[in-house]
Design an enzyme around this catalytic site. Structure first.
Site, PDB file in Angstrom:
ATOM      1  N   CYS A 251     -14.823  -7.531   3.890  1.00 24.87           N
ATOM      2  CA  CYS A 251     -14.417  -6.118   3.947  1.00 24.87           C
ATOM      3  C   CYS A 251     -15.538  -5.195   3.463  1.00 24.87           C
ATOM      4  O   CYS A 251     -15.695  -4.102   3.985  1.00 24.87           O
ATOM      5  CB  CYS A 251     -13.116  -5.879   3.198  1.00 24.87           C
ATOM      6  SG  CYS A 251     -13.162  -6.464   1.512  1.00 24.87           S
TER       7      CYS A 251
ATOM      8  N   GLU B 251     -14.905  -0.376  12.337  1.00 23.23           N
ATOM      9  CA  GLU B 251     -15.135  -1.603  11.575  1.00 23.23           C
ATOM     10  C   GLU B 251     -15.205  -2.756  12.571  1.00 23.23           C
ATOM     11  O   GLU B 251     -14.276  -2.979  13.345  1.00 23.23           O
ATOM     12  CB  GLU B 251     -14.003  -1.851  10.579  1.00 23.23           C
ATOM     13  CG  GLU B 251     -14.280  -3.066   9.717  1.00 23.23           C
ATOM     14  CD  GLU B 251     -13.209  -3.340   8.670  1.00 23.23           C
ATOM     15  OE1 GLU B 251     -12.020  -3.227   8.993  1.00 23.23           O
ATOM     16  OE2 GLU B 251     -13.576  -3.671   7.529  1.00 23.23           O
TER      17      GLU B 251
ATOM     18  N   GLU C 233      -6.100  -2.918  -0.323  1.00 21.53           N
ATOM     19  CA  GLU C 233      -7.550  -2.993  -0.138  1.00 21.53           C
ATOM     20  C   GLU C 233      -7.788  -3.145   1.360  1.00 21.53           C
ATOM     21  O   GLU C 233      -7.429  -4.156   1.958  1.00 21.53           O
ATOM     22  CB  GLU C 233      -8.147  -4.168  -0.906  1.00 21.53           C
ATOM     23  CG  GLU C 233      -9.543  -3.817  -1.417  1.00 21.53           C
ATOM     24  CD  GLU C 233     -10.573  -4.870  -1.129  1.00 21.53           C
ATOM     25  OE1 GLU C 233     -11.613  -4.512  -0.537  1.00 21.53           O
ATOM     26  OE2 GLU C 233     -10.348  -6.037  -1.471  1.00 21.53           O
TER      27      GLU C 233
ATOM     28  N   LYS D 167       2.378 -14.154   1.085  1.00 25.47           N
ATOM     29  CA  LYS D 167       2.285 -14.544   2.497  1.00 25.47           C
ATOM     30  C   LYS D 167       0.809 -14.550   2.871  1.00 25.47           C
ATOM     31  O   LYS D 167       0.191 -13.508   3.017  1.00 25.47           O
ATOM     32  CB  LYS D 167       3.046 -13.589   3.422  1.00 25.47           C
ATOM     33  CG  LYS D 167       3.245 -14.243   4.788  1.00 25.47           C
ATOM     34  CD  LYS D 167       3.270 -13.295   5.953  1.00 25.47           C
ATOM     35  CE  LYS D 167       1.935 -12.808   6.410  1.00 25.47           C
ATOM     36  NZ  LYS D 167       1.061 -13.816   7.056  1.00 25.47           N
TER      37      LYS D 167
END
Ligand code: ADP
Length: 495
Positions: free
Chosen positions: A295, A394, A260, A184
């Site tokens: 990331c 983040e 991750e 997906k």
């Protein structure tokens, strides 16, 4: 071809089930926007749980009744290599497709994303026949073994920042190990992977081994995670979504996960680091590349007091030189933010950082670059302490915080983060200090005198702490797609 006209691009939409595009329910479709100018460019069918069921069941039957898992591994490798060749040759189609729907400039998609996707597939192909099992130390009239077997159907959920590359890491490893996979992709960047799947079928991958369902994370993604036929999940994205997927896998399995997740990676610079200009280039690139939507972005500069003024000045100069613009133009050096909502989120954190006493140097949102596209100029934030929101959270945008230190001990203390441990950079000419820092940094990857991934696919990637569980890439990624069966044979007595 580099520059292209986004309005002339043919974009095919749908799910991909049993080797072909499935259009889906037009009533349940949603317009997907081009990040560069905010224009709708293709409708996306949104799967409900029943379609996810169909895609997973189809993959399961194709895997169980087909010969993918049973055929000689080198034959699987041959298909993956052929697939990689087709991907590479398809760059003139794949690169604009990637660029139009994501934040990847077409120039970069041609030079990096497409070849990197192809090479990743080749890397996994090379592992297909390299990982077997072990012979155990047992009594001499017994033979004990562990043999590696595929799980069956792996569920993969990918983010929007590098749609092709992220898919290739998940799908390549799963297929090389003999599994089927249902992917997906992010609902924000759903189309380029359809082309990837078509090329897989052209390369000889049996129908059903690689299916794609499109849709919302909370609907299609959640249905995939809890599906009883999904034997393992692999995910890249935010920490909170990773936790939701892990919880679903615990409740509907339990089944293993590779996650991750988020990061807030430090770049630790000591006074003796040579060549301030080169260093400024590395540090600016590590946070402004893909407009910080990476990331492992190096989002916290932790710099020793002696070198700090010159380095920060050189970074600011580089930041000011970035030129925002759409992914289909040749000139721009700063791509858009994936969505307006995401740009607002970035700016909200920056504003909270300022409210908490930080000094902003340059940068910020720009609105009139290209249509309704959202752009955010590289931003330096100084005068922050460890509790400042821009240091803690983040941001996933081109925003770099700066903290200075006097001693090595102080630098290492600032570099550690209370939650994240994805990656870290260390810049110093002193080898011993670099090694001490490498040991001290609690992160899944440490780069020394460089920052960012190379094309050394053999080096695994993954985080410590809330940055994840398990590894993508490397031998470990293939191993994570296999489970071990223990076998004990007694040949000591006559049968
Ligand atoms: P972002 O990277 O925008 O923070 P997420 O981590 O939420 O986004 O999304 C990454 C991927 O996870 C996307 O494909 C998204 O659709 C999917 N996703 C989001 N929520 C869920 C969920 N609850 N279960 C499964 N997948 C999800």
């Amino acid at each position: 071809m580099q520059r292209f006209d986004p309005n002339q691009l043919a974009v095919r939409s749908g799910h991909f089930i049993h080797g072909r595009l499935v259009t889906g329910d037009a009533d349940a479709s949603r317009d997907v926007l081009r990040p560069s100018d905010g224009q709708a460019y293709a409708p996306l069918p949104m799967a409900e749980a029943d379609l996810v069921d169909q895609a997973v069941d189809d993959a399961y039957v194709a895997w169980r009744d087909g010969d993918w898992a049973r055929r000689p591994p080198r034959e699987r490798a041959r298909v993956l290599r052929r697939w990689a060749d087709l991907v590479e040759a398809d760059a003139p189609t794949l690169a604009p497709l990637e660029a139009v729907g994501s934040t990847r400039p077409v120039r970069d998609a041609l030079a990096w994303d497409v070849p990197f996707t192809a090479d990743g597939l080749r890397f996994f192909a090379e592992y297909a026949d390299k990982l077997g099992g072990e012979v155990a130390a047992t009594r001499s009239d017994n033979l004990g073994m562990t043999i590696a077997e595929p799980y069956g159907v792996i569920g993969a959920i990918t983010p929007w920042n590098f749609p092709l590359v992220m898919a290739s890491w998940k799908v390549g490893a799963a297929l090389a190990a003999g599994n089927a996979v249902v992917l997906k992709p992010s609902e924000l960047t759903p189309f380029s992977v359809l082309r990837l799947a078509e090329l897989a079928v052209q390369a000889g991958l049996p129908a059903g081994l690689f299916n794609i369902v499109q849709g919302d994370g909370r609907v299609a993604g959640a249905a995939l995670s809890r599906h009883p036929r999904i034997a393992k999940m692999t995910f890249t994205g935010s920490t909170s979504t990773g936790a939701a997927i892990m919880a679903a896998c615990a409740q509907h399995g339990p089944k293993p996960v590779t996650l991750e997740l988020g990061g807030k990676s430090p770049q630790l610079v000591f006074d003796d680091a040579p060549d301030v200009e080169r260093l400024a280039g590395i540090i600016a690139g590590a946070i402004a590349g893909n407009a910080g939507q990476v990331c492992v972005a190096g989002s916290r500069l932790i710099v020793q007091q002696g070198i700090a003024p010159a380095l920060v000045k050189a970074i600011a100069r580089r930041f000011a030189a970035y030129r925002p613009g759409p992914t289909w133009e040749d000139g721009p050096t700063l791509p858009p933010i994936i969505s307006r909502q995401q740009a607002l989120r970035i700016d909200a954190i920056v504003q909270r950082a300022a409210d908490a006493g930080a000094t902003l140097r340059g940068g910020g949102p720009v609105d009139d670059v290209c249509g309704a596209g959202a752009y955010y100029l590289p931003t330096l934030i100084e005068g922050v302490d460890a509790g400042n929101p821009a240091v803690l959270e983040e941001i996933f945008g081109p925003v770099l915080t700066v903290q200075t230190f006097a001693t090595e001990e102080e630098g290492l203390a600032l570099a550690s983060h209370p939650h994240y441990g994805l990656a870290a950079g260390v810049h110093t000419a002193d080898l011993n200090r670099a090694m001490r820092a490498m040991r001290a940094l609690s992160a899944g990857t440490v780069w020394i005198n460089r920052y960012g991934r190379s094309n050394d696919f053999v080096i695994p990637t993954g985080g410590y702490h809330q940055s994840g569980i398990g590894k993508d890439l490397g031998r470990q990624a293939v191993e994570a797609n296999q489970r071990l069966k223990s076998v004990l044979i007694d040949f000591g007595s006559p049968v």
